[in-house]
Design a protein around this motif. Structure first.
Motif, PDB file in Angstrom:
ATOM      1  N   GLY A   1       0.826  -1.196   0.000  1.00  0.00           N
ATOM      2  CA  GLY A   1       0.000   0.000   0.000  1.00  0.00           C
ATOM      3  C   GLY A   1       0.860   1.245   0.000  1.00  0.00           C
ATOM      4  O   GLY A   1       2.095   1.165  -0.057  1.00  0.00           O
TER       5      GLY A   1
ATOM      6  N   THR B   1       1.426   2.926   2.420  1.00  0.00           N
ATOM      7  CA  THR B   1       2.222   2.867   3.653  1.00  0.00           C
ATOM      8  C   THR B   1       3.633   2.346   3.381  1.00  0.00           C
ATOM      9  O   THR B   1       4.588   2.764   4.033  1.00  0.00           O
ATOM     10  CB  THR B   1       1.499   1.979   4.690  1.00  0.00           C
TER      11      THR B   1
ATOM     12  N   THR C   1      -7.573  12.097   2.883  1.00  0.00           N
ATOM     13  CA  THR C   1      -8.718  11.192   2.828  1.00  0.00           C
ATOM     14  C   THR C   1      -9.575  11.209   4.090  1.00  0.00           C
ATOM     15  O   THR C   1     -10.791  11.112   4.038  1.00  0.00           O
ATOM     16  CB  THR C   1      -8.185   9.751   2.613  1.00  0.00           C
TER      17      THR C   1
ATOM     18  N   ASP D   1       2.005  12.017  -2.073  1.00  0.00           N
ATOM     19  CA  ASP D   1       1.126  10.876  -1.854  1.00  0.00           C
ATOM     20  C   ASP D   1      -0.219  11.272  -2.469  1.00  0.00           C
ATOM     21  O   ASP D   1      -0.913  12.133  -1.960  1.00  0.00           O
ATOM     22  CB  ASP D   1       0.993  10.630  -0.337  1.00  0.00           C
TER      23      ASP D   1
ATOM     24  N   GLN E   1      -6.278   1.264  -4.163  1.00  0.00           N
ATOM     25  CA  GLN E   1      -7.648   0.904  -3.757  1.00  0.00           C
ATOM     26  C   GLN E   1      -8.626   2.054  -3.543  1.00  0.00           C
ATOM     27  O   GLN E   1      -9.774   1.821  -3.211  1.00  0.00           O
ATOM     28  CB  GLN E   1      -7.607   0.026  -2.509  1.00  0.00           C
ATOM     29  N   LYS E   2      -8.173   3.313  -3.743  1.00  0.00           N
ATOM     30  CA  LYS E   2      -9.119   4.419  -3.589  1.00  0.00           C
ATOM     31  C   LYS E   2      -9.741   4.783  -4.930  1.00  0.00           C
ATOM     32  O   LYS E   2     -10.950   4.818  -5.063  1.00  0.00           O
ATOM     33  CB  LYS E   2      -8.420   5.650  -2.990  1.00  0.00           C
TER      34      LYS E   2
HETATM   35  C1  PLP Z   1      -5.425   5.089   2.273  1.00  0.00           C
HETATM   36  C2  PLP Z   1      -4.274   6.009   2.252  1.00  0.00           C
HETATM   37  C3  PLP Z   1      -2.987   5.589   2.621  1.00  0.00           C
HETATM   38  C4  PLP Z   1      -2.684   4.194   3.129  1.00  0.00           C
HETATM   39  O1  PLP Z   1      -2.818   3.259   2.145  1.00  0.00           O
HETATM   40  P1  PLP Z   1      -2.498   1.708   2.427  1.00  0.00           P
HETATM   41  O2  PLP Z   1      -2.730   1.128   1.087  1.00  0.00           O
HETATM   42  O3  PLP Z   1      -3.478   1.235   3.453  1.00  0.00           O
HETATM   43  O4  PLP Z   1      -1.114   1.610   2.873  1.00  0.00           O
HETATM   44  C5  PLP Z   1      -1.953   6.505   2.534  1.00  0.00           C
HETATM   45  N1  PLP Z   1      -2.159   7.753   2.119  1.00  0.00           N
HETATM   46  C6  PLP Z   1      -3.386   8.205   1.775  1.00  0.00           C
HETATM   47  C7  PLP Z   1      -3.563   9.606   1.316  1.00  0.00           C
HETATM   48  C8  PLP Z   1      -4.481   7.339   1.832  1.00  0.00           C
HETATM   49  O5  PLP Z   1      -5.694   7.773   1.485  1.00  0.00           O
END
Ligand code: PLP
Length: 365
Positions: free
Chosen positions: A85, A87, A160, A179, A202-203
């Motif tokens: 992810g 992360t 987010t 990011d 995944q977003k």
């Molecule tokens: C969801 C999100 C993350 C974390 O993503 P993971 O895939 O759970 O590691 C990091 N940065 C932003 C801006 C997010 O929306």
């Protein structure tokens, strides 16, 4: 058995406002399902083919070249699909770019930024050059300076959890790193002006388990630490994002979404649609006597709309009412409370109209 899931049921359409993993285009879900049963008429499932086969190599190549096309990238920028992810990138970025004695500048605009800062400190110095922490991250800092000797400046383009977004990308003399997990492909930016962009899929892009990384190759190779092979961006570039087995299915779902974005007019077109959706919802919140937006107006996110009520009992009732009416995923993050409606690319305008209608109905009752 009735399947109760996002846009999958025929009988009850569920309006999916989930923050992530989140709604995908119906077309993408259909094609991904077909590929699980029989990929490209090969008689094999996408889940059981070798990654070093022409069948999958063409998936990876098309996905990388579509990113290049949709973001209008120049030759200095490389496109990778990496494991994990966003992360993972919190640590992989400083591991590749920050020497122990060096300092990187960070904007602290929410939980994800804070986590990125914490990881960077394992590798070098991370200086917070601006923060909105004092006011519960409800705005984007405007007046700040990035020291010119910073190795890079890191921002989170869309927060987010708190529902704020950098409407204007700051101009700096140092390499800019972002990011973009929750607003990638949602709006037009000069993507070449970034030294590095990362986004968990995944977003707004696909299935969990893969990261999109866009990197200007000229910033690499300047740290003196030994980098584990799998963590070194240069190895992934050399191997065309096939250093080891990539998350095959997740890359394929991203490819399907990228094709869908292109077929529907590209990033420009989604920026217009996302603006319309956000305007509709924010104006309903502003008109309402019951719901209040949580963020400063000029920094409002077009992806994640956060709002609350004064009365916490009433909030519970609205959440129940929403659930009864097939509105899914609007419970706010526990750190903010209230509600969060995520309006990612795949969420149709009609779902926002429906939500607004139900908010008005609830307020009148
Ligand atoms: C969801 C999100 C993350 C974390 O993503 P993971 O895939 O759970 O590691 C990091 N940065 C932003 C801006 C997010 O929306």
């Amino acid at each position: 058995m009735a399947i109760k899931n996002s846009n999958i049921t025929e009988s009850a359409y569920i309006h999916n406002f989930n923050a992530g993993p989140s709604i995908l285009p119906r077309e993408v879900i259909d094609k991904a399902s077909e590929a699980i049963l029989n990929f490209n008429n090969s008689g094999l499932s996408i889940l059981e083919i070798g990654h070093r086969t022409p069948l999958f190599e063409s998936v990876m190549e098309e996905a990388r070249s579509l990113v290049r096309e949709l973001m209008d990238l120049d030759e200095d920028h490389e496109v990778l699909f990496l494991h994990g992810g966003a992360t993972t990138q919190f640590m992989q970025v400083p591991m590749n770019l920050l020497n122990e004695k060096d300092t990187a500048a960070y904007a602290d605009t929410g939980v994800w930024s804070t986590k990125a800062i914490k990881e960077a400190r394992l590798f070098g110095n991370a200086e917070i050059v601006c923060s909105s922490k004092e006011s519960s991250f409800n705005f984007i800092p405007k007046d700040f300076a990035v020291p010119s000797d910073s190795k890079y400046f890191h921002i989170t383009t869309n927060n987010t959890i708190y529902g704020t977004q950098w409407q204007k990308i700051p101009e700096t003399s140092v390499p800019l790193i972002a990011d973009m997990s929750s607003d990638i492909f949602s709006r037009k930016l000069n993507f070449n002006s970034f030294a590095l962009i990362y986004a968990g899929a995944q977003k707004n892009m696909g299935a969990a388990g893969v990261n999109l990384l866009v990197v200007n190759k000229n910033i690499l190779g300047k740290v003196n630490r030994a980098i584990p092979s799998i963590m070194d961006y240069r190895n992934h570039i050399k191997e065309k994002s096939m250093l080891n087995t990539p998350p095959v299915f997740a890359v394929f779902v991203s490819l399907l979404t990228l094709r869908w974005i292109k077929e529907n007019g590209g990033v420009d077109s989604f920026e217009k649609r996302n603006t319309q959706k956000a305007e509709l919802l924010y104006s309903a919140i502003d008109k309402s006597n019951l719901f209040n937006a949580t963020t400063v107006k000029e920094d409002r996110s077009k992806m994640n709309v956060c709002f609350v009520m004064d009365d916490k009992e009433m909030e519970k009732k609205f959440l129940e009412f929403a659930t009864e009416n097939n509105i899914y995923g609007i419970k706010g993050h526990r750190l903010v409370g209230g509600f969060r409606a995520s309006l990612y690319n795949a969420l149709p305008y009609s779902s926002v109209e429906y939500l607004v209608e139900k908010m008005e109905e609830f307020e009148e009752s």
